[in-house]
Design a protein around this motif. Structure first.
Motif, PDB file in Angstrom:
ATOM      1  N   ALA A 119       0.820  -1.213   0.000  1.00  0.00           N
ATOM      2  CA  ALA A 119       0.000   0.000   0.000  1.00  0.00           C
ATOM      3  C   ALA A 119       0.854   1.263   0.000  1.00  0.00           C
ATOM      4  CB  ALA A 119      -0.920  -0.002   1.211  1.00  0.00           C
ATOM      5  N   ILE A 153      -6.151   1.803  -7.014  1.00  0.00           N
ATOM      6  CA  ILE A 153      -5.133   2.213  -6.039  1.00  0.00           C
ATOM      7  C   ILE A 153      -5.245   1.288  -4.827  1.00  0.00           C
ATOM      8  CG2 ILE A 153      -6.618   3.857  -4.819  1.00  0.00           C
ATOM      9  CD1 ILE A 153      -4.180   5.712  -4.475  1.00  0.00           C
ATOM     10  N   LYS A 154      -4.139   1.087  -4.162  1.00  0.00           N
ATOM     11  CA  LYS A 154      -4.129   0.350  -2.886  1.00  0.00           C
ATOM     12  C   LYS A 154      -3.472   1.296  -1.906  1.00  0.00           C
ATOM     13  CE  LYS A 154      -1.471  -3.232  -2.971  1.00  0.00           C
ATOM     14  NZ  LYS A 154      -1.088  -4.577  -3.448  1.00  0.00           N
ATOM     15  N   ILE A 184      -8.510  -1.322  -1.088  1.00  0.00           N
ATOM     16  CA  ILE A 184      -8.101  -1.689  -2.448  1.00  0.00           C
ATOM     17  C   ILE A 184      -9.221  -1.272  -3.391  1.00  0.00           C
ATOM     18  CG2 ILE A 184      -7.440  -3.573  -3.986  1.00  0.00           C
ATOM     19  CD1 ILE A 184      -6.599  -5.159  -1.446  1.00  0.00           C
ATOM     20  N   GLN A 215     -11.247  -2.574 -10.519  1.00  0.00           N
ATOM     21  CA  GLN A 215     -12.115  -3.600 -11.098  1.00  0.00           C
ATOM     22  C   GLN A 215     -11.334  -4.904 -11.160  1.00  0.00           C
ATOM     23  OE1 GLN A 215     -15.460  -2.760 -12.365  1.00  0.00           O
ATOM     24  NE2 GLN A 215     -15.479  -4.963 -11.997  1.00  0.00           N
ATOM     25  N   TYR A 216     -11.571  -5.799 -10.191  1.00  0.00           N
ATOM     26  CA  TYR A 216     -10.772  -7.014 -10.107  1.00  0.00           C
ATOM     27  C   TYR A 216     -11.658  -8.244 -10.041  1.00  0.00           C
ATOM     28  CZ  TYR A 216      -7.023  -3.742  -8.963  1.00  0.00           C
ATOM     29  OH  TYR A 216      -6.115  -2.717  -8.989  1.00  0.00           O
ATOM     30  N   ILE A 239     -10.768 -11.695  -4.496  1.00  0.00           N
ATOM     31  CA  ILE A 239      -9.306 -11.749  -4.369  1.00  0.00           C
ATOM     32  C   ILE A 239      -8.800 -10.587  -3.500  1.00  0.00           C
ATOM     33  CG2 ILE A 239      -7.094 -11.767  -5.597  1.00  0.00           C
ATOM     34  CD1 ILE A 239      -8.381 -13.349  -7.801  1.00  0.00           C
ATOM     35  N   GLU A 242      -7.539 -10.624   0.735  1.00  0.00           N
ATOM     36  CA  GLU A 242      -6.302  -9.999   1.215  1.00  0.00           C
ATOM     37  C   GLU A 242      -6.587  -9.070   2.400  1.00  0.00           C
ATOM     38  OE1 GLU A 242      -3.451  -9.018  -1.720  1.00  0.00           O
ATOM     39  OE2 GLU A 242      -2.260  -7.740  -0.387  1.00  0.00           O
TER      40      GLU A 242
END
Lengths: 492, 492
Positions: A86, A144-145, A175, A178-179, A183, A187
């Motif tokens: 991060a 962005i993380k 987090i 678009q994932y 997942i 985390e």
């Protein structure tokens, strides 16, 4: 060598009697109440003094010892956040009021407003999530993380002895992007687990639930769509209130039927592991609703990933977990301590909020987000109580060398030595009093845990030497001034 | 090896053309004005979008790059503060309004008030000094050396392109306690000097003056006692305005006679080194006033200690230095950049305030204090401009290893490797997309400066190996999974 006196503020987890921890909390609460009453009385008696010397309600100062603990805790948390890649951002402490409206449901009344001072209507931030969403929308950031550690403000009536304040730190890790499903969510669970483990707050459990599943349950129980959020807020209180109290609220305040409420009750009383998912899948009435199916499948996938991330032993599927805030759309989670510190409440929470960024976009284009918030104030409280209980002293400064004089009028010599030390990057101080007894200087070093003292007297000056004293062992050696820095470096 | 691409954010001081720096500031200012106008126009045209997406006036977000720079700067400053033995404290962002009143003179109008929400009248802190004094009085602390880094709030109309904001960080270092004259004061000068040197902001000068001397000068010039503060505020503007402007204010607004003002003018135009002290000592009219004698003797002593602390080349005795705030009672100082970054204004300031704590004590018992504040926002600005000018990229995260997959559907293997890495404390991440092209993954690593990539494909899996790739050199080696952590540690 100094370990015996000055231990690190982080201690191995120890066993406490649960009852004694709670009774200490209770006593602290009563003591605070009494002192407040006393302060009020004192002010009435003392007519001359107009100024009431206090911090605003629900806030407090942090002294050097508290700050040393807090910074050490935050440092450990930041290490975990960085381990997961991060970066960090910061936003203003206040926002345009309209940025905060319609984001917090029933809690909106707790927002601190500023006085209108020429145009803009401002309010103090209530959390770090809404400002984060505003930031993403404003800068059109699609992924962005980030972590963000800062103070937030809630005009609550908190029990300050239980570690709840109107001004408090939040530590957020989110987090955005678009994932693929679950997942990033998995985390986040892993991050909570790593953080709580490294802080040594004792055993903990992370409760999981899914907003879609709750929606499915509400539909199954005959709750009208427009009452989902309201019922959610009531269910959210199950960690503090009994079911009968919550049921009363659902029926009397939220206007649901007795039978609807009872049906909700049978669901929200359930919790367990992966087997509960299989069980609910057999519930045909529930499985008629797509949102319930989606929610359950998401939780199943999350369990699978949590297994890979080796945190299965930390998680529990809990249908009573609702989380009050309006903006959650998917998985929700909350961590509680299960050891002797039970009763401090949730120490971490979070979830998925896929539509929040879209609320700030003129075309409603959203960025899916999932994130967590660590309840550091409660963690500080638990750790402070441990330290108090063990009478551990925390060093509040990092002075390595104290420069002392053995006779009067040598203070300029002290200042010359200090200049040498500071130039070499050594952390050093002296007394700001010209003439102070050697014993007082040595006592100060022992009191504050400074490891080394340089002593200069007429004798040392004549020989171009100094005496270097180890504070704990009290061993003294004579050292030529030219070798001073080398000798100090050797010893630190 | 990565140095060529990813340099440390701190650069050696370089020479810039002063004119070009000022013109860049000017251009930045104009660009901001134009963008603001454009935003207003945009909002008028777009009738549908009600929400104006912005931060409140005079505030801003800090993105990851800005934060990386700021945290690095603050870290260096904290190192200096700790070298001088300071501990840290924190106070709430708002105070009871009455704590802040009558502390800031003419600037009080810049205080942000909160809405009255049931009893308490609150205001955002204007600086860290008044809350510090309130803290000392409230806890009856008689001596402390503390630093405090936090945001403060001033409802000014700032030129944001020149690094002035309504919300900004202050970095304060203060020494409270009854000590011998000028010993803590001299250390404050030394702390400013160390901080500015380690930050590489270029050459600087620390201006010194003394409030007693100013009082003596005002008496000599026929200023009535009750106008000292008001005249002080006017003199304070000499760093931005010409003497004729300041004179006009003194005569027309503050009601002094023309001849009084002219006499003040002859004094405040003087600056110099120790020789100026000797000069002024010959001024019989001035030396009739005890406060002038005391002020001059204090400055002489400070010069002596500054000589021992080896900062004589950094200081200048400047009679035009006044400092606006009401609470100063003794030495005052201010640091300005003298190299190519002139025009950014003061980058540090402070002074002695011996009566402030007493204002919070019912028996008026005070604690003598002296302290400094670093103008970090301006320092950030100077450093940001340098970085931009040199097109240096700042790393915003600290990821050491990226875990990549060479074929589809291997994401669970990635997650297993990540678990290993995190358990070992390695900073690692992967893509949150299940199936993503290897080239895209490698590109991400190069873009974000991640030094190592672990690549897993069907081949590696079959052999129980991984491929470890150095991102910069692009050299790849095969490593058995069992040795993975060791091999990574070797390379980091």
């Amino acid at each position: 060598m100094l370990c015996s006196m000055w231990t690190n503020v982080f201690l191995p987890a120890r066993k406490y009697c649960h009852a004694s921890m709670l009774s200490r909390l209770k006593i602290a609460e009563e003591v605070t109440k009494l002192s407040e009453l006393k302060a009020q009385l004192g002010n009435k008696n003392e007519v001359s003094s107009k100024l009431i010397l206090k911090t605003p309600k629900g806030t407090r100062d942090y002294g050097p010892e508290q700050m040393a603990l807090r910074l050490a805790v935050l440092d450990k948390i930041i290490t975990v956040f960085k381990r997961h890649g991060a970066e960090t951002i910061d936003t203003p402490v206040f926002e345009l009021k309209e940025v905060l409206t319609e984001k917090y449901g029933e809690d909106s009344k707790l927002i601190y407003d500023l006085k209108d001072q020429g145009g803009e209507i401002l309010a103090l931030r209530y959390d770090l999530t809404v400002p984060f969403a505003r930031y993403l929308a404003m800068r059109k950031i699609s992924s962005i993380k980030r972590y963000h550690i800062a103070k937030v403000y809630r005009r609550d009536n908190p029990s300050t002895t239980r570690g709840r304040y109107r001004e408090f730190y939040q530590c957020d890790f989110d987090i955005a992007g678009q994932y693929d499903p679950m997942i990033p969510d998995a985390e986040c669970i892993r991050v909570i687990s790593e953080a709580l483990q490294c802080l040594n707050v004792g055993p903990f459990t992370i409760k999981l639930n899914h907003r879609s599943l709750l929606d499915g349950i509400f539909t199954t129980c005959g709750v009208p769509n427009d009452k989902f959020h309201a019922v959610c807020s009531s269910i959210d209180k199950l960690d503090k209130n009994s079911w009968s109290e919550v049921k009363r609220e659902i029926v009397e305040e939220k206007g649901l039927s007795e039978s609807s409420a009872d049906k909700i009750g049978t669901y929200v009383s359930q919790s367990g592991g992966i087997e509960l998912i299989y069980e609910l899948k057999k519930d045909n009435e529930l499985m008629k609703h797509e949102s319930a199916v989606n929610g359950l499948e998401s939780i199943e996938l999350l369990f699978k990933y949590c297994n890979i991330f080796q945190v299965t032993d930390k998680i529990i599927f809990d249908l009573s977990l609702a989380r009050g805030l309006d903006y959650y759309t998917g998985i929700i989670f909350e961590a509680i301590l299960t050891g002797d510190e039970v009763g401090v409440g949730s120490v971490a929470g979070g979830g998925r909020y896929d539509n929040l960024v879209g609320m700030f976009d003129s075309k409603k284009k959203s960025i899916p987000c999932v994130g967590l918030s660590l309840g550091v104030e409660r963690i500080f409280n638990v750790l402070e109580m441990k330290l108090n209980h063990e009478s551990v002293k925390t060093r509040t400064n990092e002075v390595e060398v104290f420069v002392a004089t053995a006779q009067k009028n040598l203070y300029e010599e002290r200042m010359k030595i200090l200049t040498l030390l500071w130039d070499a990057g050594v952390k050093a101080e002296h007394s700001y009093k010209k003439n102070i007894k050697l014993l007082a200087q040595l006592h100060h070093c022992e009191e504050s845990g400074i490891p080394l003292v340089i002593i200069i007297g007429e004798g040392e000056l004549a020989k171009g030497e100094v005496t270097l004293r180890d504070v704990v062992s009290r061993v003294e050696v004579s050292i030529p001034r030219a070798h001073l820095i080398d000798e100090i470096r050797k010893r630190l």
